[in-house]
Every structure is written in C-alpha cells, then in structure tokens.
Design an enzyme around this catalytic site. Structure first.
Site, PDB file in Angstrom:
ATOM      1  N   SER A   1       0.586  -1.265   0.072  1.00 58.58           N
ATOM      2  CA  SER A   1       0.370  -0.277  -0.181  1.00 58.58           C
ATOM      3  C   SER A   1       0.884   1.018   0.073  1.00 58.58           C
ATOM      4  O   SER A   1       1.750   1.144  -0.682  1.00 58.58           O
ATOM      5  CB  SER A   1      -0.792  -0.055   1.141  1.00 58.58           C
ATOM      6  OG  SER A   1      -2.142   0.577   0.800  1.00 58.58           O
TER       7      SER A   1
ATOM      8  N   ASP B   1      -9.575  -5.235  -4.858  1.00 54.51           N
ATOM      9  CA  ASP B   1      -8.808  -4.087  -4.138  1.00 54.51           C
ATOM     10  C   ASP B   1      -9.464  -2.794  -4.061  1.00 54.51           C
ATOM     11  O   ASP B   1      -9.908  -2.485  -4.994  1.00 54.51           O
ATOM     12  CB  ASP B   1      -7.475  -3.498  -4.528  1.00 54.51           C
ATOM     13  CG  ASP B   1      -7.146  -2.829  -3.625  1.00 54.51           C
ATOM     14  OD1 ASP B   1      -7.197  -2.520  -2.516  1.00 54.51           O
ATOM     15  OD2 ASP B   1      -5.573  -3.535  -3.846  1.00 54.51           O
TER      16      ASP B   1
ATOM     17  N   HIS C   1      -8.089  -5.590  -0.329  1.00 56.07           N
ATOM     18  CA  HIS C   1      -6.865  -4.462   0.420  1.00 56.07           C
ATOM     19  C   HIS C   1      -6.340  -5.554   0.801  1.00 56.07           C
ATOM     20  O   HIS C   1      -6.598  -4.605   2.625  1.00 56.07           O
ATOM     21  CB  HIS C   1      -6.870  -2.977   0.295  1.00 56.07           C
ATOM     22  CG  HIS C   1      -6.285  -2.321   0.181  1.00 56.07           C
ATOM     23  ND1 HIS C   1      -5.117  -1.950  -0.954  1.00 56.07           N
ATOM     24  CD2 HIS C   1      -5.008  -2.177   1.298  1.00 56.07           C
ATOM     25  CE1 HIS C   1      -4.026  -1.493  -0.543  1.00 56.07           C
ATOM     26  NE2 HIS C   1      -4.102  -0.554   1.043  1.00 56.07           N
TER      27      HIS C   1
END
Length: 551
Positions: free
Chosen positions: A203, A444, A482
């Site tokens: 990330s 995601d 995610h």
C-alpha cells in the site's frame, strides 16, 4: 565515522590499560583478546550520535535512545532512536533497527501504511507471509523501519501535512534518512555494509518501495511492492470523486451496505464461472467487465427511482459507474500522469460484506471532518483536502472539484511531485542490477488494481518487454482485496526476490495459498501478468488444476 566494530575498540582499550601499550602496538599482547559479548556490543550503541553529514537528506542528525539485547526470534540488538528535523516545529523521525547476533549479511527495510504515524519495528512477519515461516529477523536479516516522520494513533490522520518538512518526510524523504542511519548502525556493529539490501512494502509501503527505486536506486538490490499506492495524488483525487458521487445531491447516489452487497452478488453470479469454475473468485476480469451493462441492468430499480435495498436507482448506478471509470484529469500530475485508473467494482472488488470492513458508510450525510461512519475512501480524501491541499482544517471537501481545482491546481501538482512514485525511469536501478516484484489484488477496494497495471505498462513502453523481463515481475491476484477478500493470500515473495538477486533465477509462476478460515489451505497459481488462472479440471482447491492463460 570509525567503522571498526565496537568490540574491537573495547578490547583494544582493555588491552592498552592492562598491557601498558598503545594502538600502534607498543607493549600490546601479540594475541588479540576475545571479542566482548553481544550484550556488551549492543549496549555500546546506546547514546550513539550519527551526524547530519552521514545522512544524505537534510536532518539535524540522529541519536540512538536505547539499545537492548533481545533473545526472542533469535538473539538481536534492538536499537531505537530519533532523527532530528531541520525545522524545530517539525516532529522527529522515530526509527528502529534490529541487529541479529547471527547476521546473514543482508538488510531489509520495511515500508509503512496509510498516512503512517506508527513506528514500523521490523520485527513482525511480512505482509502475506505463509503461516509458520520465520520472520526475516529470525532468518538473520538486519531489519529496520520508521514512522515516516510523525506520530499518530491513526493511519487516516493527515494533520501532520500542515508542516512542510513532515509532509516531505512522508512523501519519501524519511525513507532515505532512515536507510542512511540504518546503514551507519550496521557498519558500526558489524564493521561491514550489508552484502544485499532489500525493501518490502504494501500500500503506502508499496509506494515507498517504488520511490526508493526511482529516487535512490543505489540503495537497494531488490524490492517487493504489494498493492502500491504509487499514483498517490491520483488516488486521493479519486477518493474525493467517490465522496462527491456519494454525498452531493442530498446523497441520492449513496449506497448502503445492503445495496453494495446486492451489486457484488450480481457481479459474482455473472462472472464467477467465466474462469472455468464457480469458486467465489473472479479471475477472468476482462470477460467480467464485458458483462457490466447486463449486471447493472439486472439490479436497476424498475423506474430508476430508489425503491429500497432490492435494487439500485439511476443515481446509485451512476455512482457505481463513477467508481469503475478512470478519473481523467485535464491537467498533468508529476511525470505527465493525467489519469487515475478505475476500480473493479463491476469485476469482483469487495466494497462491503464479509471480506472487508471498508464499505461506503452508514449515512448519506457525511460528517465534517469525515469519520468512521463515512465511506472509508472519503475519510482519506477529506483528510487530504483539509491538510495536504488547502491546509484549512474546517474546509468542506465536498466543494473541492478534482477535475477543476481552481486556485488549488498548482498546489495539487506540487503535492504530486512530493508524494507520487509514478516515474518509469528506473534506468539507474536497472543498470545496477536491481530487481522488482510487484503484486496487486484484483479485488482491491482501496487502491485501484489498474493503477499498478498502468505503471507496469509504462515500464514496458519505456524499456521494451525484454528489458523489463530482466528486472521486473508483475502478478495480479484474483479474489484478493486490500489485505482482505475472498482469497487471503500467503506468498513467500521475499525468498523469490532473494533467489533472483543472489542466483539470477527469475521467478515465473508462483503459488499462493488461502488464509481465509473457510477455505484455508486452498492454492492457486500466481500468474505473471497478463496471464490469469483458468480451471482445467481436477481438485478445485489445488493450484495444479489451473493453467495460466491469456484467454
């Protein structure tokens, strides 16, 4: 700086005082005394000052505040300290460097996440590490991390960006500063620089890794980046676009959890089997996207007007289409970027339901500032507008138009230059033999999967496929969100990177195993982009039953 190991100086001092000799040999004993214990060598680091001249980016120097021998996870010296700012109003950078007694002559830098603010210690298992595997520290890596130059209890707290130095640190400078301090400590402890130095991040940490390759290419031999927030400014602008779609017009476009799950179920019904098997995972995303119009028609309220949680109104469908579509900008961000890719909300991304806590919020009227009951992406977008762009904490972020930011346009572009990792010019990194492994989940819900695809495509356009194959591997992971999703992957990517760097064996198809409780242990091939796993028969839970294919 004297780079001889600490035990050498301590032993020499003892010998000189006992033997009446001097450093040049005088009356010293012909045999060297035994080195001090690891505890003594560790304790000697406490209070060590590292001058600003040893750190490539501007600082006030660094100081070790504690050095403690820890016997867990293999014996190591835990070194904590601070890197002082130049601006006295800016916070210090807190860092931790872990120096194993049985060092493998390698170092690993851990990246952060979100808006950072929490010390990354370097002692934890890596993101997506297979269950039961030793940590890098336990395997002998010297590990290190920092808090990016500010302290907060929340990774969605953007207040630090009101200070220029703090913002620049978050934009990437803290990475270089911490790296240089870690290298100084490693040389002091072992009288040697690492043979290989790696970076691993997800990330924001993934953005960090790409920043390292682009801005300080000499520092790392190999980098793993997962779901990288590389087009950082584009991401935040898209956060605002999403919030405006949800909340303007009295919230007509807002979707509650029930409606979002309804949409996701319709997508799954239409797309799950397009990869050859109905397993709760959308792998054939291209074929799924071709079904988008049919899916939206299937969930539309008959009159187009909201009639409850069994359908989506036209305004809500427009919100979904906004989330799915790329954000096109009429002005350039850093490196000439003019778009932020859309999300796979119509191709398997999880924006609500059992696999994520990050949904579109509980109310069509957001709080100001946005809070936990609002859409997750809007929280970060609102913080970015308030503290990065306008620096007006009471600013109504819904009035900020990402496509036409008006008087804030130059500020947005300046922020992009500070924070984005979109340059495809990795020439220096490639020339030194650096390797890159990049992964991104196809489900995601926080960072657009296609933002990574865009970057990889840019690398191919710049260097050509053959050259890119020599230094980069890109993998898309079906069903992976995610850090969440229908498939919660475990992959030993550090080992794959290390083998590539050390022996020249480039990774090809890898294997990922599922950590979700209901499907624990099932495996899938992790295919190199643009391939995806197609079911060819056999045990649906075994990677061997799938073949990487283009169609």
């Amino acid at each position: 700086m004297d780079n001889r190991p600490l035990w050498w100086a301590l032993a020499l001092s003892l010998c000189i005082s006992a033997c009446g000799g001097n450093e040049s040999g005088g009356g010293a004993s012909a045999s060297s005394p035994p080195p001090p214990s690891a505890a003594t060598q560790c304790a000697a680091l406490n209070g060590l000052a590292i001058p600003a001249s040893s750190i490539a980016e501007p600082t006030g120097g660094a100081t070790v505040t504690s050095a403690t021998l820890v016997e867990a996870a293999g014996e190591y010296c835990q070194v904590n300290g601070v890197i002082a700012p130049v601006d006295p109003a800016a916070p210090s950078i807190r860092f931790q460097v872990n120096l194993p007694t049985n060092w493998n002559r390698k170092a690993l830098h851990y990246g952060g996440g979100g808006f950072d603010g929490t010390l990354i210690t370097g002692v934890d298992a890596l993101d997506m590490a297979p269950t039961g595997t030793p940590t890098p520290l336990a395997n002998g890596y010297a590990t290190f991390g920092d808090d990016s130059g500010h302290q907060s209890s929340s990774i969605t707290d953007g207040k630090f960006a009101m200070n220029d130095e703090s913002l620049a640190n978050y934009g990437g400078l803290s990475l270089k500063k911490t790296h240089d301090v870690a290298m100084a400590l490693i040389r002091k402890r072992y009288a040697s620089a690492p043979g290989k130095t790696y970076f691993f991040g997800s990330s924001t940490g993934g953005r960090d890794g790409l920043s390292e390759a682009q801005r300080w290419p000499a520092d790392y031999d190999g980098i793993v980046v997962n779901r990288p927030a590389l087009n950082y400014t584009g991401l935040r602008l898209s956060n605002v676009v999403l919030g405006r779609a949800l909340y303007l017009n009295n919230g007509a476009g807002w979707l509650d959890v029930a409606k979002t799950v309804l949409l996701q179920n319709a997508v799954m019904s239409a797309c799950d089997a397009l990869d050859g098997v109905a397993d709760g995972i959308v792998s054939n995303v291209a074929a799924c996207n071709a079904q988008s119009a049919t899916v939206l028609a299937s969930v539309r309220c008959p009159s187009g007007v909201d009639s409850g949680d069994t359908c989506l109104s036209d305004a809500q469908i427009a919100t979904v289409q906004t989330i799915a579509a790329p954000l096109q900008l009429p002005y350039p961000l850093a490196n000439g970027v003019t778009r932020y890719a859309g999300y796979n909300i119509l191709a398997g991304s999880v924006f609500a339901g059992p696999y994520t806590t990050r949904d579109l919020g509980e109310s069509k009227v957001p709080a100001n500032p946005a809070g936990k009951k609002d859409a997750n992406q809007w929280v970060t977008g609102d913080q970015w507008v308030k503290y990065f762009v306008t620096r007006v904490p009471t600013f109504d972020s819904l009035t900020f138009d990402p496509v036409n930011p008006g008087t804030y346009a130059s500020r947005v572009q300046a922020l992009s230059a500070l924070t984005d990792a979109t340059s495809t010019d990795l020439s220096a990194y490639v020339a030194k033999g650096g390797k890159l492994i990049m992964t991104h989940g196809l489900a995601d819900e926080i960072v657009s999967t296609d933002s990574s695809t865009d970057y990889y495509t840019g690398l191919v356009q710049r260097f050509g496929q053959g050259t890119v194959d020599g230094f980069a591997r890109f993998y898309l992971m079906p069903g992976v969100g995610h850090g969440t999703g229908p498939f919660h992957p475990a992959i030993d990517s550090l080992s794959a990177l290390d083998e590539w760097v050390e022996s020249g064996k480039a990774p090809e198809t890898l294997t990922m195993s599922d950590l979700n409780a209901a499907t624990l242990g099932r495996t899938r091939p992790l295919c190199r982009y643009p391939l995806w796993p197609k079911y060819i028969g056999g045990d649906v839970n075994a990677a061997a039953s799938f073949q990487c294919t283009r169609s």
